[in-house]
Design a protein around this motif. Structure first.
Motif, PDB file in Angstrom:
ATOM      1  N   GLU A  32       8.740   7.620 -10.617  1.00  0.00           N
ATOM      2  CA  GLU A  32       7.484   7.249  -9.970  1.00  0.00           C
ATOM      3  C   GLU A  32       7.163   8.270  -8.890  1.00  0.00           C
ATOM      4  N   THR A  33       5.893   8.586  -8.719  1.00  0.00           N
ATOM      5  CA  THR A  33       5.503   9.505  -7.658  1.00  0.00           C
ATOM      6  C   THR A  33       5.420   8.773  -6.328  1.00  0.00           C
ATOM      7  N   LEU A  34       5.522   9.544  -5.257  1.00  0.00           N
ATOM      8  CA  LEU A  34       5.415   8.960  -3.923  1.00  0.00           C
ATOM      9  C   LEU A  34       4.035   8.345  -3.709  1.00  0.00           C
ATOM     10  N   SER A  35       3.009   8.954  -4.255  1.00  0.00           N
ATOM     11  CA  SER A  35       1.651   8.424  -4.110  1.00  0.00           C
ATOM     12  C   SER A  35       1.535   7.039  -4.738  1.00  0.00           C
ATOM     13  N   SER A  36       2.101   6.870  -5.919  1.00  0.00           N
ATOM     14  CA  SER A  36       2.065   5.572  -6.592  1.00  0.00           C
ATOM     15  C   SER A  36       2.855   4.535  -5.799  1.00  0.00           C
ATOM     16  N   ARG A  37       4.042   4.920  -5.354  1.00  0.00           N
ATOM     17  CA  ARG A  37       4.863   4.005  -4.553  1.00  0.00           C
ATOM     18  C   ARG A  37       4.146   3.613  -3.264  1.00  0.00           C
ATOM     19  N   THR A  38       3.475   4.569  -2.656  1.00  0.00           N
ATOM     20  CA  THR A  38       2.738   4.304  -1.428  1.00  0.00           C
ATOM     21  C   THR A  38       1.609   3.312  -1.681  1.00  0.00           C
ATOM     22  N   TYR A  39       0.906   3.480  -2.780  1.00  0.00           N
ATOM     23  CA  TYR A  39      -0.177   2.544  -3.121  1.00  0.00           C
ATOM     24  C   TYR A  39       0.379   1.132  -3.273  1.00  0.00           C
ATOM     25  N   ARG A  40       1.501   1.009  -3.980  1.00  0.00           N
ATOM     26  CA  ARG A  40       2.100  -0.313  -4.153  1.00  0.00           C
ATOM     27  C   ARG A  40       2.504  -0.908  -2.801  1.00  0.00           C
ATOM     28  N   GLY A  41       3.078  -0.059  -1.934  1.00  0.00           N
ATOM     29  CA  GLY A  41       3.528  -0.548  -0.635  1.00  0.00           C
ATOM     30  C   GLY A  41       2.397  -0.907   0.305  1.00  0.00           C
ATOM     31  N   ALA A  42       1.292  -0.179   0.207  1.00  0.00           N
ATOM     32  CA  ALA A  42       0.171  -0.396   1.127  1.00  0.00           C
ATOM     33  C   ALA A  42      -0.820  -1.443   0.631  1.00  0.00           C
ATOM     34  N   VAL A  43      -0.954  -1.571  -0.671  1.00  0.00           N
ATOM     35  CA  VAL A  43      -1.998  -2.435  -1.227  1.00  0.00           C
ATOM     36  C   VAL A  43      -1.444  -3.719  -1.847  1.00  0.00           C
ATOM     37  N   PHE A  44      -0.365  -3.618  -2.594  1.00  0.00           N
ATOM     38  CA  PHE A  44       0.145  -4.784  -3.316  1.00  0.00           C
ATOM     39  C   PHE A  44       1.126  -5.635  -2.520  1.00  0.00           C
ATOM     40  N   ALA A  45       1.705  -5.082  -1.483  1.00  0.00           N
ATOM     41  CA  ALA A  45       2.671  -5.854  -0.699  1.00  0.00           C
ATOM     42  C   ALA A  45       1.961  -7.009   0.002  1.00  0.00           C
ATOM     43  N   GLU A  46       2.627  -8.138   0.081  1.00  0.00           N
ATOM     44  CA  GLU A  46       2.041  -9.298   0.734  1.00  0.00           C
ATOM     45  C   GLU A  46       1.750  -9.014   2.206  1.00  0.00           C
ATOM     46  N   ASN A  47       2.691  -8.418   2.888  1.00  0.00           N
ATOM     47  CA  ASN A  47       2.526  -7.982   4.282  1.00  0.00           C
ATOM     48  C   ASN A  47       2.903  -6.514   4.369  1.00  0.00           C
ATOM     49  N   PRO A  48       1.969  -5.606   4.072  1.00  0.00           N
ATOM     50  CA  PRO A  48       2.300  -4.170   4.033  1.00  0.00           C
ATOM     51  C   PRO A  48       2.880  -3.679   5.362  1.00  0.00           C
ATOM     52  N   LYS A  49       3.955  -2.914   5.255  1.00  0.00           N
ATOM     53  CA  LYS A  49       4.548  -2.313   6.441  1.00  0.00           C
ATOM     54  C   LYS A  49       3.641  -1.206   6.937  1.00  0.00           C
ATOM     55  N   LYS A  50       3.691  -0.990   8.235  1.00  0.00           N
ATOM     56  CA  LYS A  50       2.829   0.025   8.851  1.00  0.00           C
ATOM     57  C   LYS A  50       3.061   1.399   8.237  1.00  0.00           C
ATOM     58  N   ARG A  51       4.312   1.737   7.917  1.00  0.00           N
ATOM     59  CA  ARG A  51       4.604   3.065   7.370  1.00  0.00           C
ATOM     60  C   ARG A  51       3.861   3.312   6.062  1.00  0.00           C
ATOM     61  N   TRP A  52       3.721   2.274   5.224  1.00  0.00           N
ATOM     62  CA  TRP A  52       3.002   2.448   3.968  1.00  0.00           C
ATOM     63  C   TRP A  52       1.505   2.594   4.198  1.00  0.00           C
ATOM     64  N   ARG A  53       0.969   1.826   5.140  1.00  0.00           N
ATOM     65  CA  ARG A  53      -0.468   1.938   5.446  1.00  0.00           C
ATOM     66  C   ARG A  53      -0.793   3.318   6.009  1.00  0.00           C
ATOM     67  N   VAL A  54       0.091   3.828   6.887  1.00  0.00           N
ATOM     68  CA  VAL A  54      -0.132   5.158   7.470  1.00  0.00           C
ATOM     69  C   VAL A  54       0.018   6.231   6.404  1.00  0.00           C
ATOM     70  N   LEU A  55       1.096   6.153   5.615  1.00  0.00           N
ATOM     71  CA  LEU A  55       1.330   7.142   4.567  1.00  0.00           C
ATOM     72  C   LEU A  55       0.198   7.141   3.544  1.00  0.00           C
ATOM     73  N   TYR A  56      -0.342   5.968   3.258  1.00  0.00           N
ATOM     74  CA  TYR A  56      -1.474   5.843   2.334  1.00  0.00           C
ATOM     75  C   TYR A  56      -2.653   6.681   2.824  1.00  0.00           C
ATOM     76  N   ARG A  57      -2.963   6.571   4.097  1.00  0.00           N
ATOM     77  CA  ARG A  57      -4.076   7.346   4.666  1.00  0.00           C
ATOM     78  C   ARG A  57      -3.753   8.843   4.704  1.00  0.00           C
ATOM     79  N   VAL A  58      -2.512   9.171   5.033  1.00  0.00           N
ATOM     80  CA  VAL A  58      -2.099  10.580   5.127  1.00  0.00           C
ATOM     81  C   VAL A  58      -2.178  11.252   3.759  1.00  0.00           C
ATOM     82  N   ILE A  59      -1.589  10.618   2.758  1.00  0.00           N
ATOM     83  CA  ILE A  59      -1.596  11.222   1.412  1.00  0.00           C
ATOM     84  C   ILE A  59      -3.011  11.347   0.884  1.00  0.00           C
ATOM     85  N   ASN A  60      -3.818  10.299   1.008  1.00  0.00           N
ATOM     86  CA  ASN A  60      -5.211  10.396   0.559  1.00  0.00           C
ATOM     87  C   ASN A  60      -5.948  11.491   1.321  1.00  0.00           C
ATOM     88  N   GLY A  61      -5.660  11.640   2.609  1.00  0.00           N
ATOM     89  CA  GLY A  61      -6.287  12.682   3.421  1.00  0.00           C
ATOM     90  C   GLY A  61      -5.875  14.079   2.987  1.00  0.00           C
TER      91      GLY A  61
END
Length: 92
Positions: A32-61
């Motif tokens: 799995e790529t880090l981008s895919s894992r980040t999406y799962r962690g930031a979007v699908f997690a019931e209570n997303p951890k801050k690191r996934w939300r931040v990484l989600y914005r960083v990678i998309n940026g």
């Protein structure tokens, strides 16, 4: 004209492999790529951890694409990154 396509495909697969290696080295799945894992962690997690939300914005940026992580996840699900030879084995 076939050589540039082969080179482009080769480069694409090398970049995917490096991404998957980095993901595995940081505790993720080997295929799995880090981008895919980040999406799962930031979007699908019931209570997303801050690191996934931040990484989600960083990678998309980094990719200048607000949907990069989502598309990476969808690509993982559909097997888009698989080589054509692998897809032929899956079908047959």
């Amino acid at each position: 004209m076939a050589i540039p396509n082969k080179l482009k495909r080769y480069g694409y697969h090398v970049v995917i492999a490096i991404d998957q290696l980095f993901n595995a080295l940081t505790g993720g799945a080997a295929d799995e790529t880090l981008s895919s894992r980040t999406y799962r962690g930031a979007v699908f997690a019931e209570n997303p951890k801050k690191r996934w939300r931040v990484l989600y914005r960083v990678i998309n940026g980094i990719f200048f694409d607000r949907n990069h992580c989502k598309m990476a996840y969808e690509s993982e699900i559909s097997g888009k990154q698989h080589d054509e030879r692998f897809k032929a084995v899956q079908r047959g």
